[in-house]
Design a protein around this motif. Structure first.
Motif, PDB file in Angstrom:
ATOM      1  N   UNK A   2       0.841  -1.203   0.000  1.00  0.00           N
ATOM      2  CA  UNK A   2       0.000   0.000   0.000  1.00  0.00           C
ATOM      3  C   UNK A   2       0.875   1.251   0.000  1.00  0.00           C
ATOM      4  N   UNK A   3       0.365   2.311  -0.594  1.00  0.00           N
ATOM      5  CA  UNK A   3       0.957   3.633  -0.434  1.00  0.00           C
ATOM      6  C   UNK A   3       0.332   4.212   0.829  1.00  0.00           C
ATOM      7  N   UNK A   4       1.085   4.225   1.909  1.00  0.00           N
ATOM      8  CA  UNK A   4       0.526   4.586   3.208  1.00  0.00           C
ATOM      9  C   UNK A   4      -0.007   6.014   3.224  1.00  0.00           C
ATOM     10  N   UNK A   5       0.650   6.920   2.511  1.00  0.00           N
ATOM     11  CA  UNK A   5       0.187   8.304   2.496  1.00  0.00           C
ATOM     12  C   UNK A   5      -1.164   8.421   1.804  1.00  0.00           C
ATOM     13  N   UNK A   6      -1.299   7.771   0.643  1.00  0.00           N
ATOM     14  CA  UNK A   6      -2.570   7.797  -0.081  1.00  0.00           C
ATOM     15  C   UNK A   6      -3.657   7.115   0.747  1.00  0.00           C
ATOM     16  N   UNK A   7      -3.333   5.969   1.315  1.00  0.00           N
ATOM     17  CA  UNK A   7      -4.319   5.240   2.113  1.00  0.00           C
ATOM     18  C   UNK A   7      -4.793   6.087   3.290  1.00  0.00           C
ATOM     19  N   UNK A   8      -3.865   6.788   3.931  1.00  0.00           N
ATOM     20  CA  UNK A   8      -4.240   7.641   5.051  1.00  0.00           C
ATOM     21  C   UNK A   8      -5.187   8.756   4.628  1.00  0.00           C
ATOM     22  N   UNK A   9      -4.906   9.380   3.493  1.00  0.00           N
ATOM     23  CA  UNK A   9      -5.795  10.445   2.997  1.00  0.00           C
ATOM     24  C   UNK A   9      -7.196   9.910   2.734  1.00  0.00           C
ATOM     25  N   UNK A  10      -7.274   8.716   2.154  1.00  0.00           N
ATOM     26  CA  UNK A  10      -8.584   8.170   1.797  1.00  0.00           C
ATOM     27  C   UNK A  10      -9.382   7.787   3.036  1.00  0.00           C
ATOM     28  N   UNK A  11      -8.772   7.093   3.993  1.00  0.00           N
ATOM     29  CA  UNK A  11      -9.546   6.673   5.164  1.00  0.00           C
ATOM     30  C   UNK A  11      -9.961   7.875   6.013  1.00  0.00           C
ATOM     31  N   UNK A  12      -9.137   8.928   6.012  1.00  0.00           N
ATOM     32  CA  UNK A  12      -9.532  10.128   6.763  1.00  0.00           C
ATOM     33  C   UNK A  12     -10.703  10.844   6.087  1.00  0.00           C
ATOM     34  N   UNK A  13     -10.788  10.747   4.770  1.00  0.00           N
ATOM     35  CA  UNK A  13     -11.866  11.412   4.032  1.00  0.00           C
ATOM     36  C   UNK A  13     -13.128  10.556   3.947  1.00  0.00           C
TER      37      UNK A  13
END
Length: 516
Positions: free
Chosen positions: A81-92
């Protein structure tokens, strides 16, 4: 009477290819900018989004937070996973649920009006938002289609299939489409692919038959970089019967206590970590191996949810009964089937591809959220969230001058029938080098040709090359000749010309060894 607009009058508008959740959300977010949506079938009719029985994952419970959702996503993604992208998505994700509700999606709620949250495999918390029990996709698509039809800036052209992306100086210049009335060329410098996945390339699939990677073919033929193509998720519990596409028996059923048994009644996965609620790849492999050993496999929901099955899962109950089974009183035969593609068009955090003027959104895109194995119910939420990012990026990109285009002679309508046996045999749940090389030999002449199998074969060939290059087992990609994970995770990016060149190497006759 509303006057039909000509292709020249549509010149310069962003063109969205695909009428599922990702495409419609992007169009709605672009309003009031005029946009064109190309849908080869009536809205929702051939969209995997409408078939989704699961839900949308979001950290909405009092015991949950985006950090926990992210941790579960990264664990399922098995190091890719791209952790940065995943973090943005789950936060949104929570805000995306609210946006869908404002558009009219009626999600399941308790007596106090709070969203009812379900549990699915590999989630550490109850965080799955459903609508009509197992009808989430259908309800969300109903709401989105209604919103699109009442938005005057969105023109939906149904019955038109995008056949090629047109280029000028390496950038998008238009879309060549075809339908019953003939060919059409739309001049535009902004195209969004939202065409879904690749399940239709396999004989056993839970996807609509029309979801066979055409968006990937469009991008690949235009020279775009594709990523993570080898990671095809096989859902472990498709209804085992003659119907194709196969009916899905949602993971949510196991989330409520149903178990997997064989013809003797034994829970053959009971000793596996997580048992029936392990990650999808692990459950699919366990079921596949048990079937290969000569057993039959059933989903047993007689105890849980038991008598409440039809109330909790009305659509699945209807599908099972149509096949001759009452899931409340009988075990239901199941087997793995192609379900979701973690790979796709490689995009940045705005959904931009490597080709100027081309974006991708939803399952056709590879954002890095899913890694090697998608966490249940992360797909619809990814489409809902990333649609906003894509729309903002498209809106912030100058339309430029789009010269009217004469419709080029379109390639024939793509047909994956000749490709399905090869992918089903060699690119299924378990893979090995000899089978992958055999797949390349079969697919290469089809992909290099100009017949109906050309585009599906090109996509299948790229998947096979990526699978051959990944000499390890990770997530949904399992090599029986390389059963262990590599020490360092790596992502495989690929262009069509590179894949064709690699396939030609394996297609050459090998020199005979000299005798001593």
């Amino acid at each position: 009477m509303t006057r039909l607009l000509s292709a020249s009058e549509l010149s310069g508008r962003p063109v969205i290819v695909g009428g599922g959740l990702a495409g419609l959300m992007t169009a709605l977010r672009l309003a009031p900018e005029p946009v064109v949506v190309l849908a080869k079938a009536p809205l929702g009719a051939e969209a995997s989004s409408a078939w989704a029985q699961g839900g949308l994952a979001a950290s909405l419970g009092p015991d949950d937070d985006p950090g926990l959702h992210l941790a579960d996503t990264l664990a399922a993604g098995d190091g890719l996973c791209d952790a940065e992208v995943a973090g943005r998505i789950v936060r949104a994700a929570p805000a995306a649920i609210e946006a869908l509700a404002r558009l009219g999606a009626a999600f399941d709620r308790d007596d106090d009006g709070r969203l009812r949250l379900g549990l699915e495999a590999a989630h550490s918390r109850h965080r799955i938002v459903h609508a009509a029990g197992d009808g989430t996709g259908r309800e969300v698509m109903r709401a989105l289609a209604a919103a699109v039809r009442r938005t005057p800036s969105i023109l939906v052209l149904e019955g038109l299939e995008a056949r090629r992306l047109l280029l000028k100086d390496g950038a998008i210049a238009g879309v060549a489409a075809a339908g019953p009335a003939g060919a059409l060329a739309l001049a535009t410098r902004r195209v969004v692919l939202a065409t879904g996945g690749v399940g239709g390339l396999f004989q056993d699939s839970t996807n609509p038959a029309g979801s066979f990677g055409q968006g990937l073919a469009l991008a690949a033929r235009a020279g775009a970089v594709l990523a993570d193509l080898e990671f095809v998720q096989f859902h472990p519990t498709a209804l085992d019967g003659p119907a194709r596409p196969m009916a899905l028996v949602s993971e949510a059923v196991r989330g409520e206590g149903a178990v997997l048994v064989d013809e003797t009644g034994r829970r053959f996965l009971a000793d596996m970590p997580g048992a029936e609620l392990a990650t999808r790849d692990a459950v699919a492999r366990g079921v596949w191996r048990h079937l290969a050993a000569g057993h039959r496999v059933f989903l047993d929901a007689r105890q849980r949810p038991g008598a409440d099955f039809a109330e909790r899962f009305p659509a699945i109950s209807v599908l099972c009964r149509a096949a001759g089974f009452d899931p409340a009183t009988q075990p239901v035969p199941i087997r793995p089937a192609a379900h979701y593609h973690m790979g796709g068009v490689a995009v940045d955090d705005e959904g931009r591809s490597s080709v100027a003027g081309l974006w991708a959104c939803g399952e056709v895109a590879c954002t890095g959220l899913h890694g090697a194995n998608r966490l249940a119910s992360n797909s619809l939420i990814e489409a809902a969230v990333s649609a906003g990012w894509v729309a903002d990026s498209v809106a912030g990109t100058a339309a430029g001058g789009a010269a009217p285009l004469a419709p080029p002679a379109p390639p024939p309508a793509p047909d994956p029938a000749a490709v399905r046996p090869t992918l089903s045999r060699h690119l299924g749940v378990l893979r090995e080098a000899a089978g992958l090389e055999a797949a390349l030999a079969t697919l290469l002449p089809l992909a290099a040709g100009d017949g109906p199998a050309g585009d599906p074969a090109a996509v299948g060939l790229m998947i096979a090359v990526a699978a051959l290059r990944r000499t390890e087992s990770r997530g949904a990609h399992h090599r029986t000749d390389f059963p262990c994970r590599a020490a360092e995770p790596r992502r495989i990016r690929l262009r069509l010309d590179e894949a064709l060149a690699a396939a030609r190497v394996f297609d050459r006759p090998q020199p005979l060894a000299r005798s001593a």
